[in-house]
Design a protein around this motif. Structure first.
Motif, PDB file in Angstrom:
ATOM      1  N   GLY A  21      15.245  48.644  11.123  1.00 51.78           N
ATOM      2  CA  GLY A  21      14.252  48.209  12.107  1.00 51.78           C
ATOM      3  C   GLY A  21      12.924  47.958  11.412  1.00 51.78           C
ATOM      4  N   TRP A  23       9.890  47.313  13.223  1.00 57.98           N
ATOM      5  CA  TRP A  23       8.718  47.590  14.066  1.00 57.98           C
ATOM      6  C   TRP A  23       7.925  48.739  13.456  1.00 57.98           C
ATOM      7  N   LYS A  24       6.637  48.645  13.484  1.00 56.26           N
ATOM      8  CA  LYS A  24       5.735  49.704  13.004  1.00 56.26           C
ATOM      9  C   LYS A  24       5.756  49.836  11.482  1.00 56.26           C
ATOM     10  N   ASP A  46      16.072  43.878  11.312  1.00 53.61           N
ATOM     11  CA  ASP A  46      15.690  43.571  12.686  1.00 53.61           C
ATOM     12  C   ASP A  46      14.183  43.363  12.793  1.00 53.61           C
ATOM     13  N   SER A 170      17.161  40.786  24.687  1.00 54.35           N
ATOM     14  CA  SER A 170      16.793  42.190  24.525  1.00 54.35           C
ATOM     15  C   SER A 170      16.090  42.671  25.782  1.00 54.35           C
ATOM     16  N   ASN A 171      16.280  43.926  26.096  1.00 56.31           N
ATOM     17  CA  ASN A 171      15.626  44.559  27.250  1.00 56.31           C
ATOM     18  C   ASN A 171      15.994  43.900  28.575  1.00 56.31           C
ATOM     19  N   GLN A 192      20.020  43.741  22.843  1.00 59.61           N
ATOM     20  CA  GLN A 192      19.359  44.861  22.152  1.00 59.61           C
ATOM     21  C   GLN A 192      18.626  45.699  23.193  1.00 59.61           C
ATOM     22  N   SER A 219      15.756  52.846  19.127  1.00 57.95           N
ATOM     23  CA  SER A 219      15.279  54.221  19.403  1.00 57.95           C
ATOM     24  C   SER A 219      16.440  55.218  19.412  1.00 57.95           C
ATOM     25  N   SER A 225      11.991  58.875  17.859  1.00 56.02           N
ATOM     26  CA  SER A 225      11.762  57.485  17.448  1.00 56.02           C
ATOM     27  C   SER A 225      10.341  57.039  17.770  1.00 56.02           C
ATOM     28  N   LYS A 275      14.415  52.644  11.631  1.00 54.68           N
ATOM     29  CA  LYS A 275      13.387  52.314  10.632  1.00 54.68           C
ATOM     30  C   LYS A 275      13.059  53.599   9.874  1.00 54.68           C
ATOM     31  N   SER A 276      12.918  53.507   8.565  1.00 53.92           N
ATOM     32  CA  SER A 276      12.367  54.641   7.818  1.00 53.92           C
ATOM     33  C   SER A 276      11.568  54.134   6.641  1.00 53.92           C
ATOM     34  N   SER A 277      10.446  54.787   6.416  1.00 55.75           N
ATOM     35  CA  SER A 277       9.639  54.441   5.252  1.00 55.75           C
ATOM     36  C   SER A 277       9.900  55.430   4.125  1.00 55.75           C
ATOM     37  N   ARG A 281      15.628  59.037   3.499  1.00 52.58           N
ATOM     38  CA  ARG A 281      16.123  58.841   4.873  1.00 52.58           C
ATOM     39  C   ARG A 281      16.728  57.454   5.055  1.00 52.58           C
ATOM     40  N   GLU A 284      20.180  57.987   3.837  1.00 47.82           N
ATOM     41  CA  GLU A 284      20.860  58.876   4.800  1.00 47.82           C
ATOM     42  C   GLU A 284      21.272  58.087   6.057  1.00 47.82           C
ATOM     43  N   ASN A 285      20.377  57.269   6.550  1.00 48.63           N
ATOM     44  CA  ASN A 285      20.678  56.503   7.771  1.00 48.63           C
ATOM     45  C   ASN A 285      21.793  55.496   7.534  1.00 48.63           C
TER      46      ASN A 285
HETATM   47  N1  LIG Z   1      13.744  45.107  21.356  1.00 41.79           N
HETATM   48  C1  LIG Z   1      12.795  45.986  21.562  1.00 41.79           C
HETATM   49  O1  LIG Z   1      12.029  45.917  22.533  1.00 41.79           O
HETATM   50  C2  LIG Z   1      12.651  47.146  20.603  1.00 41.79           C
HETATM   51  C3  LIG Z   1      11.927  48.297  20.993  1.00 41.79           C
HETATM   52  C4  LIG Z   1      11.831  49.351  20.074  1.00 41.79           C
HETATM   53  C5  LIG Z   1      12.430  49.241  18.824  1.00 41.79           C
HETATM   54  N2  LIG Z   1      13.104  48.105  18.473  1.00 41.79           N
HETATM   55  C6  LIG Z   1      13.731  47.940  17.143  1.00 41.79           C
HETATM   56  O2  LIG Z   1      14.435  49.119  16.842  1.00 41.79           O
HETATM   57  C7  LIG Z   1      13.972  49.673  15.614  1.00 41.79           C
HETATM   58  C8  LIG Z   1      14.106  51.175  15.621  1.00 41.79           C
HETATM   59  O3  LIG Z   1      13.636  51.809  16.806  1.00 41.79           O
HETATM   60  P1  LIG Z   1      12.298  52.642  16.914  1.00 41.79           P
HETATM   61  O4  LIG Z   1      11.201  51.849  16.311  1.00 41.79           O
HETATM   62  O5  LIG Z   1      12.157  53.015  18.342  1.00 41.79           O
HETATM   63  O6  LIG Z   1      12.412  53.945  16.087  1.00 41.79           O
HETATM   64  P2  LIG Z   1      13.485  54.563  15.064  1.00 41.79           P
HETATM   65  O7  LIG Z   1      13.626  53.669  13.924  1.00 41.79           O
HETATM   66  O8  LIG Z   1      14.698  54.937  15.847  1.00 41.79           O
HETATM   67  O9  LIG Z   1      12.717  55.872  14.612  1.00 41.79           O
HETATM   68  C9  LIG Z   1      11.660  55.809  13.708  1.00 41.79           C
HETATM   69  C10 LIG Z   1      11.123  57.204  13.457  1.00 41.79           C
HETATM   70  O10 LIG Z   1      12.188  58.048  13.012  1.00 41.79           O
HETATM   71  C11 LIG Z   1      11.873  58.577  11.725  1.00 41.79           C
HETATM   72  N3  LIG Z   1      13.129  58.667  10.965  1.00 41.79           N
HETATM   73  C12 LIG Z   1      13.835  57.645  10.444  1.00 41.79           C
HETATM   74  N4  LIG Z   1      14.950  58.112   9.836  1.00 41.79           N
HETATM   75  C13 LIG Z   1      14.930  59.442   9.989  1.00 41.79           C
HETATM   76  C14 LIG Z   1      15.810  60.475   9.587  1.00 41.79           C
HETATM   77  N5  LIG Z   1      16.924  60.223   8.900  1.00 41.79           N
HETATM   78  N6  LIG Z   1      15.479  61.757   9.901  1.00 41.79           N
HETATM   79  C15 LIG Z   1      14.358  62.034  10.592  1.00 41.79           C
HETATM   80  N7  LIG Z   1      13.489  61.105  11.012  1.00 41.79           N
HETATM   81  C16 LIG Z   1      13.770  59.806  10.708  1.00 41.79           C
HETATM   82  C17 LIG Z   1      10.869  57.611  11.138  1.00 41.79           C
HETATM   83  O11 LIG Z   1      10.006  58.257  10.218  1.00 41.79           O
HETATM   84  P3  LIG Z   1       9.937  57.792   8.668  1.00 41.79           P
HETATM   85  O12 LIG Z   1       9.619  56.336   8.648  1.00 41.79           O
HETATM   86  O13 LIG Z   1       8.845  58.638   8.128  1.00 41.79           O
HETATM   87  O14 LIG Z   1      11.290  58.091   8.074  1.00 41.79           O
HETATM   88  C18 LIG Z   1      10.081  57.190  12.380  1.00 41.79           C
HETATM   89  O15 LIG Z   1       9.107  58.155  12.722  1.00 41.79           O
HETATM   90  C19 LIG Z   1      12.537  49.129  15.506  1.00 41.79           C
HETATM   91  O16 LIG Z   1      12.063  49.161  14.183  1.00 41.79           O
HETATM   92  C20 LIG Z   1      12.718  47.729  16.010  1.00 41.79           C
HETATM   93  O17 LIG Z   1      13.287  46.911  14.992  1.00 41.79           O
HETATM   94  C21 LIG Z   1      13.225  47.063  19.353  1.00 41.79           C
END
Ligand SMILES: NC(=O)c1ccc[n+]([C@@H]2O[C@H](COP(=O)([O-])OP(=O)(O)OC[C@H]3O[C@@H](n4cnc5c(N)ncnc54)[C@H](OP(=O)(O)O)[C@@H]3O)[C@@H](O)[C@H]2O)c1
Length: 322
Positions: A21, A23-24, A46, A170-171, A192, A219, A225, A275-277, A281, A284-285
């Motif tokens: 991912g 985003w952010k 994504d 999406s959504n 999505q 998420s 997330s 997403k992870s920076s 991780r 791992e993901n």
């Molecule tokens: N279509 C839409 O409207 C929509 C909405 C939301 C999201 N999205 C897409 O979905 C992607 C992912 O969803 P999201 O942004 O909600 O969040 P996410 O990627 O599910 O979660 C990100 C958070 O989880 C942490 N993280 C990642 N891997 C981890 C692990 N193995 N263990 C513990 N923590 C971990 C990250 O920190 P670190 O970076 O520090 O690892 C960050 O704080 C987005 O990037 C975007 O592409 C789409």
């Protein structure tokens, strides 16, 4: 149940079950993070115009291709049409702008980001307007009369021109999916949506299965997330990452809680895009698919459902989930 790492879409295209991912992901690190992810083995990215980092993500892809880490054909790159470009005449220019930003000739998948038509904002005035549709910082939200069937028709035109190999949404709620299937000439390949054990969405899974639309979950960690946005949900519910149900299953498999949450989706054939920076991780993901949960474990995780949606709300004129 699947032990595959890719899925075949209705179009015949192959798409990874785990992606990154975008985003952010801040602009100043996006190129390096995309490059690092591709080196680590990610092939699905994504993105979205609204994430305001497509140029930088494209630079990461270009570097990886230049250095022979990947070829374009091995990648599956996703972008999304932002809400201010729903008018049919704005769809193709928006798609072409995103392609130019990425430095690509085509997207593997182009999605309507949200079923929310906001007033057009000229990119020359504000390149990434987000929810600010007045061209200034007043914060006022303006909608426009752009029905989705016309937006979808323009998405089909992008597909016909080869700008997007696959198109999707999406959504969207199930009623919008049923409606979309009444007029779509090009099959929507992907939906999505938010999905995690607090928001299982079994009904939506059933609808998409009936129409052969693949689900891409966002998420996947639930409230965790949304930590970076300090979302109230992070205080309302216990973190899934430290919940006994999840940590016990993780321990039983010598895996991490994050891997269990991702695998709960991918093993049922649902794509995830965490997403992870953090390099550890990231790996791992991506490795979540090496884990095999039992059917009972999957049922137990699904039993955590609270029908708790995190995304959405806000201005009632655009509250698509009300
Ligand atoms: N279509 C839409 O409207 C929509 C909405 C939301 C999201 N999205 C897409 O979905 C992607 C992912 O969803 P999201 O942004 O909600 O969040 P996410 O990627 O599910 O979660 C990100 C958070 O989880 C942490 N993280 C990642 N891997 C981890 C692990 N193995 N263990 C513990 N923590 C971990 C990250 O920190 P670190 O970076 O520090 O690892 C960050 O704080 C987005 O990037 C975007 O592409 C789409």
């Amino acid at each position: 149940m699947t032990n595959a790492t890719t899925v075949k879409l209705q179009s015949g295209a192959s798409m990874p079950l785990t992606g990154l991912g975008l985003w952010k992901v801040p602009r100043d690190v996006a190129a390096d993070q995309v490059y690092a992810a591709l080196k680590a083995g990610y092939r699905l990215l994504d993105g979205a115009a609204d994430y305001a980092n497509e140029k930088e993500c494209g630079a990461g892809v270009a570097r990886a291709i230049q250095e022979g880490v990947v070829t374009r054909e091995e990648l599956f790159i996703v972008s999304k049409l932002w809400n201010t470009n729903h008018a049919a005449k704005h769809v193709e220019p928006a798609c072409r702008k995103s392609l130019a930003d990425w430095g690509l000739e085509y997207f593997d998948l182009y999605l309507i980001h949200m079923p929310i038509p906001l007033a057009y904002v000229d990119p020359a005035v504000r390149e990434h307007p987000g929810w600010t549709t007045t061209g200034d910082d007043s914060g006022e939200i303006r909608t426009e009369r752009s029905p989705i069937h016309l937006t979808w028709g323009a998405m089909e035109a992008c597909h016909a021109q080869g700008l997007a190999k696959n198109i999707g949404v999406s959504n969207f709620c199930s009623a919008l999916i049923v409606d979309l299937m009444c007029y779509a000439n090009v099959h929507p390949q992907v939906l999505q949506i938010e999905m995690h054990p607090y928001f299982v969405q079994q009904g939506m899974i059933d609808v998409c299965k009936a129409y052969d639309i693949h689900i891409m979950a966002y998420s996947s960690f639930g409230p965790a997330s949304w930590v970076e946005l300090d979302h109230p949900a992070t205080k309302t519910l216990p973190s899934l990452l430290s919940l006994d149900t999840i940590t016990q299953i993780a321990d039983a498999h010598d895996a991490t809680p994050a891997q269990v949450l991702l695998r709960w989706a991918t093993q049922r054939g649902i794509t995830v895009i965490p997403k992870s920076s953090n390099p550890a991780r990231l790996k791992e993901n991506l490795d979540n698919t090496s884990l095999m949960l039992s059917e009972e474990e999957i049922r137990t995780i699904s039993g955590l459902d609270k029908k708790f949606r995190i995304a959405g709300g806000g201005d009632p004129r655009i509250n698509i989930w009300a």
